[in-house]
Design an enzyme around this catalytic site. Structure first.
Site, PDB file in Angstrom:
ATOM      1  N   TYR A  76      12.297  88.412  43.189  1.00 17.60           N
ATOM      2  CA  TYR A  76      12.572  88.971  41.865  1.00 17.60           C
ATOM      3  C   TYR A  76      13.186  87.895  40.977  1.00 17.60           C
ATOM      4  O   TYR A  76      12.866  87.781  39.802  1.00 17.60           O
ATOM      5  CB  TYR A  76      13.527  90.174  41.980  1.00 17.60           C
ATOM      6  CG  TYR A  76      12.963  91.308  42.795  1.00 17.60           C
ATOM      7  CD1 TYR A  76      12.011  92.168  42.271  1.00 17.60           C
ATOM      8  CD2 TYR A  76      13.395  91.522  44.099  1.00 17.60           C
ATOM      9  CE1 TYR A  76      11.498  93.212  43.028  1.00 17.60           C
ATOM     10  CE2 TYR A  76      12.889  92.561  44.862  1.00 17.60           C
ATOM     11  CZ  TYR A  76      11.933  93.407  44.328  1.00 17.60           C
ATOM     12  OH  TYR A  76      11.419  94.427  45.082  1.00 17.60           O
ATOM     13  N   ASN A 129       5.425  99.749  38.116  1.00 14.43           N
ATOM     14  CA  ASN A 129       4.047  99.248  38.157  1.00 14.43           C
ATOM     15  C   ASN A 129       3.093 100.409  38.442  1.00 14.43           C
ATOM     16  O   ASN A 129       3.150 101.006  39.509  1.00 14.43           O
ATOM     17  CB  ASN A 129       3.928  98.176  39.243  1.00 14.43           C
ATOM     18  CG  ASN A 129       2.503  97.742  39.486  1.00 14.43           C
ATOM     19  OD1 ASN A 129       1.617  97.949  38.674  1.00 14.43           O
ATOM     20  ND2 ASN A 129       2.280  97.137  40.645  1.00 14.43           N
ATOM     21  N   CYS A 145       2.812  94.200  43.420  1.00 14.64           N
ATOM     22  CA  CYS A 145       4.274  94.199  43.448  1.00 14.64           C
ATOM     23  C   CYS A 145       4.801  94.130  44.880  1.00 14.64           C
ATOM     24  O   CYS A 145       5.955  93.762  45.090  1.00 14.64           O
ATOM     25  CB  CYS A 145       4.841  95.399  42.701  1.00 14.64           C
ATOM     26  SG  CYS A 145       4.206  96.980  43.251  1.00 14.64           S
ATOM     27  N   GLU A 181      -1.506  90.662  54.780  1.00 10.14           N
ATOM     28  CA  GLU A 181      -1.753  89.394  54.087  1.00 10.14           C
ATOM     29  C   GLU A 181      -1.127  88.191  54.798  1.00 10.14           C
ATOM     30  O   GLU A 181      -1.229  87.064  54.321  1.00 10.14           O
ATOM     31  CB  GLU A 181      -1.222  89.481  52.648  1.00 10.14           C
ATOM     32  CG  GLU A 181      -1.968  90.476  51.796  1.00 10.14           C
ATOM     33  CD  GLU A 181      -1.551  90.461  50.352  1.00 10.14           C
ATOM     34  OE1 GLU A 181      -0.956  89.454  49.886  1.00 10.14           O
ATOM     35  OE2 GLU A 181      -1.815  91.459  49.646  1.00 10.14           O
TER      36      GLU A 181
END
Length: 149
Positions: free
Chosen positions: A86, A107, A115, A146
């Site tokens: 952040y 979002n 996000c 990921e």
């Protein structure tokens, strides 16, 4: 509504693109199977979950304040398999980490505007305004998918 490995997501679109892609799909319009944008979103999401897509190519039309949109643009730049804090985003925007976190919480286009790739400096951080439960399990799953965590 689409079924994904992290739960059901619902889609709401406008004339210029996706307005909302949200978990649980509460209050979102079901799209007809022949809707071109819905079919494209579904195909790209499935390619992402099958590890065949690392970048979405979809028209976005999220509603928010100018500040929120500036944060969401930064989120969209975070590459697959990478993360920022952040604070990293706040520094780029000359803002504060808490304000960035609030924009992440709001979002409206989950997964596609990633996000989940934003972490706190001391750990995982929140997801969808939560720090435990299903939202955090989703964030952890996405990060593991990921190769970030």
């Amino acid at each position: 509504m689409f079924s994904t490995p992290v739960g059901n997501v619902g889609l709401k679109s406008g004339d210029r693109g996706i307005r909302v892609l949200s978990y649980t799909a509460a209050g979102l319009t079901r799209k007809k199977p022949n809707d071109d944008l819905a079919a494209k979103v579904y195909r790209q999401l499935m390619e992402y979950f099958d590890s065949r897509r690392t970048r979405f190519e979809l028209p976005l039309d999220a509603e928010g304040t100018e500040y929120q949109k500036s944060v969401w643009r930064q989120l969209a730049k975070i590459p697959y398999g990478k993360s920022l804090t952040y604070g990293d985003i706040a520094t780029k925007l000359k803002s504060g980490p808490r304000a960035v976190g609030n924009a992440c919480r709001d979002n409206p286009i989950s997964i596609i505007v990633p996000c989940h790739r934003v972490l706190s400096k001391s750990g995982l951080g929140g997801y969808s305004g939560c720090v435990s439960g299903d939202p955090i399990a989703r964030k952890q799953w996405l990060l593991q998918h990921e190769g970030i965590v």
